[in-house]
Design a protein around this motif. Structure first.
Motif, short mmCIF file in Angstrom:
data_model
loop_
_atom_site.label_atom_id
_atom_site.label_comp_id
_atom_site.label_asym_id
_atom_site.label_seq_id
_atom_site.Cartn_x
_atom_site.Cartn_y
_atom_site.Cartn_z
N ARG A 59 0.77 -1.34 -0.16
CA ARG A 59 -0.06 -0.05 0.11
C ARG A 59 0.72 1.36 -0.03
O ARG A 59 0.58 2.19 -0.64
CB ARG A 59 -0.95 0.04 1.27
CG ARG A 59 -2.26 -0.94 1.26
CD ARG A 59 -2.89 -0.75 2.53
NE ARG A 59 -3.48 0.74 2.79
CZ ARG A 59 -4.53 0.71 2.76
NH1 ARG A 59 -5.54 -0.24 2.96
NH2 ARG A 59 -5.03 2.12 3.17
N ASN A 60 1.93 1.35 0.80
CA ASN A 60 2.54 2.45 1.00
C ASN A 60 3.56 2.74 -0.34
O ASN A 60 3.75 3.74 -0.59
CB ASN A 60 3.68 2.33 2.14
CG ASN A 60 3.07 2.24 3.39
OD1 ASN A 60 1.90 2.77 3.61
ND2 ASN A 60 3.79 1.74 4.47
N GLU A 61 3.88 1.57 -1.12
CA GLU A 61 4.43 1.74 -2.39
C GLU A 61 3.72 2.57 -3.27
O GLU A 61 3.91 3.11 -4.02
CB GLU A 61 5.14 0.43 -2.98
CG GLU A 61 6.22 0.02 -2.27
CD GLU A 61 6.77 -1.14 -3.09
OE1 GLU A 61 6.81 -1.47 -4.34
OE2 GLU A 61 7.46 -2.23 -2.33
N ILE A 62 2.43 2.03 -3.31
CA ILE A 62 1.34 2.54 -4.08
C ILE A 62 1.15 4.00 -3.87
O ILE A 62 1.14 4.81 -4.93
CB ILE A 62 -0.09 1.66 -4.23
CG1 ILE A 62 0.20 0.38 -4.53
CG2 ILE A 62 -1.36 2.51 -4.85
CD1 ILE A 62 -0.90 -0.60 -4.41
N ILE A 63 0.88 4.37 -3.00
CA ILE A 63 0.83 5.93 -2.43
C ILE A 63 1.97 6.59 -2.75
O ILE A 63 1.75 7.62 -3.44
CB ILE A 63 0.71 5.91 -0.73
CG1 ILE A 63 -0.67 5.36 -0.44
CG2 ILE A 63 0.72 7.39 -0.15
CD1 ILE A 63 -0.84 4.98 1.23
N GLU A 64 3.16 6.30 -2.53
CA GLU A 64 4.44 6.85 -2.97
C GLU A 64 4.60 6.94 -4.47
O GLU A 64 5.18 7.96 -4.95
CB GLU A 64 5.69 6.31 -2.25
CG GLU A 64 5.94 6.51 -0.72
CD GLU A 64 5.54 8.06 -0.23
OE1 GLU A 64 6.34 8.82 -0.99
OE2 GLU A 64 4.78 8.31 0.78
N ASN A 65 4.48 5.97 -5.23
CA ASN A 65 4.83 5.74 -6.61
C ASN A 65 3.89 6.03 -7.54
O ASN A 65 4.02 6.28 -8.71
CB ASN A 65 5.53 4.52 -6.59
CG ASN A 65 6.85 4.13 -6.07
OD1 ASN A 65 7.52 4.97 -5.55
ND2 ASN A 65 6.97 3.01 -5.70
N ILE A 66 2.47 6.06 -7.03
CA ILE A 66 1.49 6.22 -7.91
C ILE A 66 0.59 7.35 -7.46
O ILE A 66 0.34 8.42 -8.31
CB ILE A 66 0.62 4.83 -8.17
CG1 ILE A 66 1.28 3.90 -8.85
CG2 ILE A 66 -0.81 5.37 -8.89
CD1 ILE A 66 0.57 2.49 -8.68
#
Length: 144
Positions: A59-66
């Motif tokens: 989830r954090n990767e999606i928040i940061e990268n998308i």
């Protein structure tokens, strides 16, 4: 089937809000715009085997990268949402009372012992049966 860790990640492009459920569609509770969806590239079986920490990292990767790299994203809307969420949670916890379970009958129909017992403790002293008791069970009439 409802998955605790859904394959489809719904989010608000503007403030980054993401509801914690596996439903599809809907709109942001804060910005009132339709949710966007991002499908995780892993199989549902693989996602279901992840720990909460592994799913949270995804989830954090999606928040940061998308989400945060989207042209519609607003840091101001994100900050405003976080403040609103804290106020909501504070209100929820302020109005919730802890559930105390009776150790004898396991009922949740319990309450804090009030002034009458305090007077009894003072009048009868160490001979009072309520001494050291903080809770009363309304099902089995026990004090504990």
């Amino acid at each position: 089937m409802f998955n605790l860790q859904p394959k489809i990640f719904r989010y608000c492009k503007r403030c980054g809000f993401s509801p914690d459920n596996g439903k599809t569609g809907g709109s942001c509770n804060f910005c009132n715009i339709p949710f966007s969806e991002y499908e995780l590239q892993n199989s549902q079986e693989e996602i279901d085997s992840w720990s909460f920490e592994e799913y949270n990292n995804a989830r954090n990767e999606i928040i940061e990268n998308i989400i945060k790299k989207s042209p519609e994203y607003s840091q101001e809307a994100y900050d405003s949402r976080k403040i609103k969420q804290k106020k909501i949670m504070k209100e929820v916890f302020k109005n919730s009372k802890p559930k105390v379970t009776c150790p004898y009958c396991h009922s949740n129909n319990t309450g804090k012992i009030t002034g009458g017992s305090i007077v009894s403790n003072e009048f009868f002293g160490i001979f009072s049966k309520g001494i050291g008791k903080q809770w009363h069970c309304y099902n089995c009439n026990s004090d504990f």
